[in-house]
Design an enzyme around this catalytic site. Structure first.
Site, PDB file in Angstrom:
ATOM      1  N   GLN A  34      -4.847  -1.948   9.747  1.00 43.51           N
ATOM      2  CA  GLN A  34      -4.591  -3.256   9.126  1.00 43.51           C
ATOM      3  C   GLN A  34      -5.120  -4.377  10.029  1.00 43.51           C
ATOM      4  O   GLN A  34      -4.779  -4.451  11.200  1.00 43.51           O
ATOM      5  CB  GLN A  34      -3.085  -3.433   8.887  1.00 43.51           C
ATOM      6  CG  GLN A  34      -2.711  -4.712   8.162  1.00 43.51           C
ATOM      7  CD  GLN A  34      -3.265  -4.766   6.750  1.00 43.51           C
ATOM      8  OE1 GLN A  34      -3.217  -3.804   6.004  1.00 43.51           O
ATOM      9  NE2 GLN A  34      -3.802  -5.917   6.388  1.00 43.51           N
TER      10      GLN A  34
ATOM     11  N   LYS B 160       0.830  -1.201   0.000  1.00 43.60           N
ATOM     12  CA  LYS B 160       0.000   0.000   0.000  1.00 43.60           C
ATOM     13  C   LYS B 160       0.871   1.261   0.000  1.00 43.60           C
ATOM     14  O   LYS B 160       0.571   2.231  -0.704  1.00 43.60           O
ATOM     15  CB  LYS B 160      -0.932  -0.009   1.220  1.00 43.60           C
ATOM     16  CG  LYS B 160      -2.051  -1.050   1.106  1.00 43.60           C
ATOM     17  CD  LYS B 160      -2.736  -1.319   2.436  1.00 43.60           C
ATOM     18  CE  LYS B 160      -3.747  -2.458   2.310  1.00 43.60           C
ATOM     19  NZ  LYS B 160      -4.310  -2.878   3.600  1.00 43.60           N
TER      20      LYS B 160
ATOM     21  N   ASP C 291     -11.380   2.347   4.223  1.00 42.62           N
ATOM     22  CA  ASP C 291     -11.544   0.894   4.134  1.00 42.62           C
ATOM     23  C   ASP C 291     -13.020   0.502   4.043  1.00 42.62           C
ATOM     24  O   ASP C 291     -13.350  -0.639   3.719  1.00 42.62           O
ATOM     25  CB  ASP C 291     -10.905   0.211   5.357  1.00 42.62           C
ATOM     26  CG  ASP C 291      -9.715  -0.665   4.980  1.00 42.62           C
ATOM     27  OD1 ASP C 291      -9.568  -0.965   3.777  1.00 42.62           O
ATOM     28  OD2 ASP C 291      -8.948  -1.048   5.868  1.00 42.62           O
TER      29      ASP C 291
END
Length: 282
Positions: A95, A51, A118
């Site tokens: 994450q 990322k 997200d």
């Protein structure tokens, strides 16, 4: 049989985003993404690195907050609160998975909905389910984008999704429903899985079990989207579909790696730019 090449499409999306970032820079606006990584899980570290590299390629400012596995929930919440208030950060990504002593729901709900790139905050989950504007989870968004790029009409298609996680299966079902598909969600308690998969025009699999889907479970001409990622003992990465035997009977199929994975990262970057534009009232 045609390969759904997520890697090539993701690179094209990155080029477009790079141009958008340059236009934003001319207005003195720099998109910013903050990633929180808890612990030292190798897979999570690998995703975060990918990322960060993608952000660098497109000109998005990114920062990674690495925290020990022993971090307290309160400390993690303090960091999220700090990022919520930081005007230079447009997107916040935690994450997953998190250590067991941390309540994942509490953490995800602490992220400001307008920075939830997200798409895991209940606010955004609800808006997507209601077919309203919001942040779509990156992997489901990437799947739909990939199918549309190959001019695959989703309206009226029988879509079977194997795997019902909050991250992939459920939101992906909502997106297909929004595109007027007929959806079936299958999971570990589904009886006679083959009865469902065999009827699928589009079969999406996101379980994390190597070779779960065999040739006998797929109808001729089906479109197969393999979202699973499994690392074998020899280090090879494979999906949830027995690719070599299933591919010849498909009309379209995603490879693993090189299919949905790159699209997930591209979608995350798209969401970050979207958050930047919201911040800048563009």
């Amino acid at each position: 049989m045609q390969i759904l090449d997520g890697k090539s499409l993701a690179l094209k999306i990155e080029e477009t985003l790079k141009e958008e970032v340059q236009l934003l820079n001319k207005k003195q606006i720099t998109p910013g993404l903050a990633v929180i990584l808890v612990g030292d899980d190798p897979a999570s570290q690998s995703y975060v690195n990918m990322k960060a590299k993608a952000c660098k390629r497109t000109g998005i400012y990114s920062t990674t907050h690495e925290m020990p596995k022993s971090i307290t929930q309160d400390s993690l919440l303090q960091t999220i609160n700090m990022l919520n208030q930081n005007p230079n950060i447009d997107g916040i990504l935690v994450q997953l998975p998190l250590p067991q002593h941390i309540n994942t729901t509490t953490i995800l709900e602490a992220i400001a909905p307008h920075k939830d790139v997200d798409g895991f905050h209940p606010f955004n989950v609800g808006r997507i389910s209601a077919n309203l504007e919001g942040f779509t989870p990156a992997t489901p968004m990437g799947v739909i984008t990939l199918l549309q790029a190959y001019d695959i009409n989703l309206k009226g298609k029988n879509v079977v999704i194997v795997g019902t996680s909050n991250i992939v299966g459920k939101p992906l079902g909502a997106l297909f429903l929004n595109h007027k598909s007929t959806i079936t969600l299958c999971h570990i308690y589904t009886n006679n899985l083959i009865e469902h998969t065999k009827n699928a025009d589009i079969l999406c699999v996101a379980v994390g079990k190597p070779n779960l889907i065999t040739k006998e479970m797929v109808k001729e001409g089906a479109i197969v989207v393999d979202i699973g990622i499994n690392r074998l003992e020899n280090g090879k990465i494979i999906g949830d579909v027995d690719f070599n035997n299933v591919a010849p009977i498909c009309s379209f199929i995603t490879p693993v790696p090189g299919g949905v994975g790159p699209m997930t990262i591209a979608s995350l970057l798209q969401n970050t730019i979207k958050a930047t534009k919201i911040r800048a009232n563009l």
